[in-house]
Motif scaffolding. Structure first.
Motif, PDB file in Angstrom:
ATOM      1  N   ARG A  18      -0.685   4.824 -11.985  1.00  0.00           N
ATOM      2  CA  ARG A  18      -0.753   4.185 -13.296  1.00  0.00           C
ATOM      3  C   ARG A  18       0.538   3.453 -13.652  1.00  0.00           C
ATOM      4  O   ARG A  18       0.586   2.728 -14.631  1.00  0.00           O
ATOM      5  N   LYS A  19       1.583   3.641 -12.849  1.00  0.00           N
ATOM      6  CA  LYS A  19       2.798   2.857 -13.044  1.00  0.00           C
ATOM      7  C   LYS A  19       2.613   1.436 -12.523  1.00  0.00           C
ATOM      8  O   LYS A  19       3.382   0.540 -12.857  1.00  0.00           O
ATOM      9  N   PHE A  20       1.605   1.292 -11.666  1.00  0.00           N
ATOM     10  CA  PHE A  20       1.378  -0.010 -11.032  1.00  0.00           C
ATOM     11  C   PHE A  20       0.172  -0.728 -11.634  1.00  0.00           C
ATOM     12  O   PHE A  20      -0.826  -0.096 -11.991  1.00  0.00           O
ATOM     13  N   GLY A  21       0.317  -2.047 -11.738  1.00  0.00           N
ATOM     14  CA  GLY A  21      -0.875  -2.861 -11.945  1.00  0.00           C
ATOM     15  C   GLY A  21      -1.075  -3.593 -10.644  1.00  0.00           C
ATOM     16  O   GLY A  21      -0.186  -4.306 -10.185  1.00  0.00           O
ATOM     17  N   ILE A  22      -2.226  -3.380  -9.996  1.00  0.00           N
ATOM     18  CA  ILE A  22      -2.390  -3.913  -8.647  1.00  0.00           C
ATOM     19  C   ILE A  22      -3.454  -5.004  -8.626  1.00  0.00           C
ATOM     20  O   ILE A  22      -4.579  -4.796  -9.074  1.00  0.00           O
ATOM     21  N   ILE A  23      -3.051  -6.166  -8.120  1.00  0.00           N
ATOM     22  CA  ILE A  23      -4.025  -7.232  -7.895  1.00  0.00           C
ATOM     23  C   ILE A  23      -4.253  -7.264  -6.388  1.00  0.00           C
ATOM     24  O   ILE A  23      -3.382  -7.656  -5.623  1.00  0.00           O
ATOM     25  N   PHE A  24      -5.433  -6.784  -5.970  1.00  0.00           N
ATOM     26  CA  PHE A  24      -5.686  -6.621  -4.544  1.00  0.00           C
ATOM     27  C   PHE A  24      -6.037  -7.958  -3.910  1.00  0.00           C
ATOM     28  O   PHE A  24      -6.588  -8.851  -4.562  1.00  0.00           O
ATOM     29  N   GLN A  25      -5.728  -8.038  -2.608  1.00  0.00           N
ATOM     30  CA  GLN A  25      -6.007  -9.271  -1.868  1.00  0.00           C
ATOM     31  C   GLN A  25      -7.495  -9.618  -1.959  1.00  0.00           C
ATOM     32  O   GLN A  25      -7.866 -10.766  -2.112  1.00  0.00           O
ATOM     33  N   GLU A  26      -8.339  -8.564  -1.903  1.00  0.00           N
ATOM     34  CA  GLU A  26      -9.789  -8.833  -1.961  1.00  0.00           C
ATOM     35  C   GLU A  26     -10.356  -8.400  -3.318  1.00  0.00           C
ATOM     36  O   GLU A  26     -11.483  -7.958  -3.427  1.00  0.00           O
ATOM     37  N   PHE A  27      -9.531  -8.475  -4.337  1.00  0.00           N
ATOM     38  CA  PHE A  27      -9.874  -8.197  -5.751  1.00  0.00           C
ATOM     39  C   PHE A  27     -10.251  -6.752  -6.030  1.00  0.00           C
ATOM     40  O   PHE A  27      -9.791  -6.159  -6.974  1.00  0.00           O
ATOM     41  N   ILE A  57      11.220   5.879  -3.066  1.00  0.00           N
ATOM     42  CA  ILE A  57      11.352   6.414  -4.416  1.00  0.00           C
ATOM     43  C   ILE A  57      10.896   5.341  -5.392  1.00  0.00           C
ATOM     44  O   ILE A  57      11.366   4.199  -5.351  1.00  0.00           O
ATOM     45  N   VAL A  58       9.925   5.693  -6.214  1.00  0.00           N
ATOM     46  CA  VAL A  58       9.409   4.758  -7.207  1.00  0.00           C
ATOM     47  C   VAL A  58       9.637   5.356  -8.588  1.00  0.00           C
ATOM     48  O   VAL A  58       9.133   6.434  -8.880  1.00  0.00           O
ATOM     49  N   ASP A  59      10.435   4.679  -9.395  1.00  0.00           N
ATOM     50  CA  ASP A  59      10.700   5.129 -10.765  1.00  0.00           C
ATOM     51  C   ASP A  59      11.095   6.611 -10.788  1.00  0.00           C
ATOM     52  O   ASP A  59      10.611   7.390 -11.603  1.00  0.00           O
ATOM     53  N   GLY A  60      11.942   6.986  -9.842  1.00  0.00           N
ATOM     54  CA  GLY A  60      12.439   8.364  -9.821  1.00  0.00           C
ATOM     55  C   GLY A  60      11.543   9.364  -9.109  1.00  0.00           C
ATOM     56  O   GLY A  60      11.897  10.520  -8.962  1.00  0.00           O
ATOM     57  N   ILE A  61      10.376   8.915  -8.652  1.00  0.00           N
ATOM     58  CA  ILE A  61       9.467   9.829  -7.963  1.00  0.00           C
ATOM     59  C   ILE A  61       9.606   9.650  -6.457  1.00  0.00           C
ATOM     60  O   ILE A  61       9.468   8.535  -5.954  1.00  0.00           O
ATOM     61  N   ASN A  62       9.882  10.727  -5.752  1.00  0.00           N
ATOM     62  CA  ASN A  62       9.954  10.659  -4.297  1.00  0.00           C
ATOM     63  C   ASN A  62       8.541  10.770  -3.722  1.00  0.00           C
ATOM     64  O   ASN A  62       7.893  11.804  -3.829  1.00  0.00           O
ATOM     65  N   LYS A  92       0.830  -1.223   0.000  1.00  0.00           N
ATOM     66  CA  LYS A  92       0.000   0.000   0.000  1.00  0.00           C
ATOM     67  C   LYS A  92       0.855   1.261   0.000  1.00  0.00           C
ATOM     68  O   LYS A  92       0.523   2.255  -0.634  1.00  0.00           O
ATOM     69  N   LEU A  93       1.950   1.214   0.731  1.00  0.00           N
ATOM     70  CA  LEU A  93       2.798   2.411   0.788  1.00  0.00           C
ATOM     71  C   LEU A  93       3.388   2.732  -0.580  1.00  0.00           C
ATOM     72  O   LEU A  93       3.571   3.891  -0.928  1.00  0.00           O
ATOM     73  N   LEU A  94       3.667   1.697  -1.369  1.00  0.00           N
ATOM     74  CA  LEU A  94       4.311   1.916  -2.664  1.00  0.00           C
ATOM     75  C   LEU A  94       3.433   2.747  -3.594  1.00  0.00           C
ATOM     76  O   LEU A  94       3.933   3.578  -4.340  1.00  0.00           O
ATOM     77  N   TYR A  95       2.112   2.514  -3.575  1.00  0.00           N
ATOM     78  CA  TYR A  95       1.233   3.291  -4.460  1.00  0.00           C
ATOM     79  C   TYR A  95       0.469   4.358  -3.671  1.00  0.00           C
ATOM     80  O   TYR A  95      -0.530   4.893  -4.128  1.00  0.00           O
ATOM     81  N   ILE A 138       5.202  -1.897 -12.996  1.00  0.00           N
ATOM     82  CA  ILE A 138       5.332  -2.730 -11.800  1.00  0.00           C
ATOM     83  C   ILE A 138       4.000  -3.423 -11.540  1.00  0.00           C
ATOM     84  O   ILE A 138       2.950  -2.780 -11.570  1.00  0.00           O
ATOM     85  N   ILE A 139       4.065  -4.717 -11.269  1.00  0.00           N
ATOM     86  CA  ILE A 139       2.842  -5.422 -10.905  1.00  0.00           C
ATOM     87  C   ILE A 139       2.935  -5.806  -9.433  1.00  0.00           C
ATOM     88  O   ILE A 139       3.907  -6.426  -8.998  1.00  0.00           O
TER      89      ILE A 139
END
Ligand SMILES: Nc1ncnc2c1ncn2[C@@H]1O[C@H](COP(=O)(O)OP(=O)(O)OP(=O)(O)O)[C@@H](O)[C@H]1O
Ligand SMILES: [Mg+2]
Lengths: 230, 293
Positions: A87-96, A68-73, A54-57, A166-167
């Motif tokens: 939008r850099k992430f494709g997220i598959i959530f635990q509860e869909f 820092i994700v892909d150069g973004i602080n 969760k912190l990553l996105y 990133i997935i």
């Protein structure tokens, strides 16, 4: 914007904390993920795996430290840029997290519509994503009429539709039988082969052993075998 | 992108039929009530304006006034601001006019031993001074002049009537504002309910990279559409009520008083824009504290 010393790192975490009141869910986490890496995060229930993703996105705020994700602080990102980060992430959530009032097709299309892609492209892309997860026949069904495994596949199609760098997959095999789990991992591996960086949380040790890749072990919010020796 | 927003709004409207209907009905009522109040005032003021045209003040002098006095009075009155012209009408002239007007009862007047009528002035007022307040102030100035016995302007009672209309107008405005606030409030709550029922959905949209405007724009379109639909229905209803009112009132009176009008096209548009603004404002208020994090 702050680029790490090493261009190869897509994600860098520096002494990251996440607190909920007195409860510290993540404690002094420092780790790097390289481009195109395949990473498993494992650990007992409540260890902080979901919280870390969760912190990553920025699904939740960072209490302390830097990411820092892909150069973004992430600690300095403006509110307007958060959608771009996501939008850099494709997220598959635990509860869909499929939207129950939208059809399978609409759920997958949403990601592309939000990214302002042209309608014709969306039509084609969603169809091909649904085909790749074997759900093209159910595109007009509503999520609640699907089985857990089918919902999982729709969630994967949605996560991949935007061609993310990133997935993130939170227990993508948790509710699946062994065979479906295998299929899901196979799908994700395909995206890894095409250049996506993968982070998967799981309890399933055999899955990790079978699939290979780097393993990060979390326990009570701490890294158990820190990959970066401090 | 705009088309996509419209698609989302229409889907939302279909999914929240009940809430949308409630909001629209509220807007219909508020448009209906406020615009009928406005319509009433537009027409009453136009009737008043019609009567007000060419305001004439009659000044009657006392019998004791000498010719010198009369000249003096004429000078004083001419000096008052807003007087267009002043005509002296001697009591003989007045009697002649009266005789002409009352040909049939001529004999009645014939028997008079002496002229019972006073000398007087007929005063016309400059157009820009033809408001009630100004006419009244001119009249009261004239009343103070010595030897002036009576000042009359035929529409005196209308001045009082216009006072009552002003009171009506104020309460009408108050009522209009009240309904405006009520409908904004209800639209805002409709949106808030929609947001409540779709909290999870909106959260998911944002997690997969939807910007705030992607989430908000369809809601704004939805609310402004509600406003437009409510406004149109309200005005159509008002038109039919107006029509049936006109046909029920004696036709003769109407044509005699003035032509009573429905709203002009630009007024209709203005009301429509206002009702769309109600929708927009309702949406704005309920979204203000939403999507903060
Ligand atoms: N919103 C929240 N409010 C308070 N505490 C929370 C919240 N979310 C998570 N926590 C706490 O943070 C800790 C880590 O939770 P997290 O969901 O990250 O665990 P997890 O490793 O994903 O567990 P699981 O394997 O069961 O999914 C837990 O102690 C949990 O109680
Ligand atoms: Mg979890």
């Amino acid at each position: 914007m702050s680029n790490g010393n090493n261009e190869n790192y897509l994600i860098r975490m520096f002494h990251v904390y996440r607190r909920y009141g007195n409860n510290t869910a993540l404690f002094d986490i420092s780790l790097d993920v390289k481009k195109n890496e395949f990473v498993f995060i494992t650990g007992p229930s409540g260890a902080g795996k979901t919280t870390l993703l969760k912190l990553l996105y920025l699904g939740e705020p960072i209490s302390e430290g830097q990411i820092i994700v892909d150069g973004i602080n992430l600690t300095r990102i403006s509110k307007n840029n958060i959608p771009l980060l996501r939008r850099k992430f494709g997220i598959i959530f635990q509860e869909f997290k499929l939207i129950p009032t939208k059809t399978v097709f609409e759920n997958v299309a949403l990601v592309l519509e939000a990214a302002d892609k042209p309608a014709r492209f969306i039509q084609k892309k969603v169809a091909s994503m649904l085909r790749s997860v074997g759900m093209e026949d159910r595109q007009n069904a509503f999520p609640l009429s699907l089985s857990g495994g089918e919902q999982q596949r729709v969630a994967i199609a949605r996560a991949m539709a935007g061609d993310p760098k990133i997935i993130l997959a939170d227990e993508p095999t948790g509710s699946l039988d062994a065979e479906s789990a295998e299929q899901v991992i196979e799908l994700i591996r395909g995206f890894n082969a095409r250049g996506s960086t993968i982070i998967i949380t799981t309890h399933d040790k055999t899955l990790i052993n079978k699939t290979g890749g780097r393993m990060i072990y979390l326990k009570q919010g701490r890294l158990w075998h820190p990959p970066n020796q401090n | 992108m705009i088309l996509r927003y419209f698609k989302y709004s229409f889907n939302d409207i279909l999914k929240n039929k009940l809430l949308n209907t409630v909001a629209i009905i509220t807007i219909v009522f508020s448009v209906l009530i406020t615009s009928s109040i406005i319509l009433f005032f537009i027409n009453t003021t136009s009737i008043l304006n019609l009567w007000k045209k060419d305001v004439k003040i009659m000044v009657y002098l006392s019998r004791e006034a000498s010719d010198g006095n009369i000249n003096e009075i004429q000078k004083i009155i001419s000096g008052i601001n807003g007087i267009k012209d002043i005509i002296f009408i001697s009591k003989e002239e007045a009697l002649n006019i009266l005789k002409q007007q009352m040909k049939r009862q001529f004999s009645l007047l014939e028997n008079l031993k002496e002229n019972p009528l006073p000398n007087g002035f007929e005063i016309h007022i400059i157009e820009s001074f033809q408001s009630w307040q100004k006419t009244e102030s001119i009249a009261s100035q004239i009343e103070k002049i010595p030897h002036v016995e009576e000042v009359e302007y035929g529409q005196k009672w209308l001045a009082r009537f216009s006072g009552i209309i002003n009171i009506f107008k104020l309460s009408g405005y108050a009522l209009g504002i009240l309904f405006f606030i009520a409908s904004v409030f209800i639209v805002a709550n409709t949106v808030r309910l929609v947001l409540y029922t779709r909290c999870d959905e909106i959260e998911i949209m944002r997690l997969v990279g939807a910007s705030d405007s992607f989430v908000k724009t369809p809601l704004y379109i939805e609310c402004v559409l509600q406003g437009a639909v409510g406004g149109i229905i309200g005005l159509i209803l008002l038109f039919f009520i107006f029509k049936s009112f006109i046909s029920n009132v004696d036709q003769g009176i109407i044509s005699e008083l003035a032509n009573i009008n429905f709203f002009s096209l630009s007024e209709l548009l203005l009301i429509l824009i206002c009702s769309m603004f109600i929708g927009w404002l309702g949406c704005f208020l309920s979204l203000k504290n939403f999507l903060k994090t």
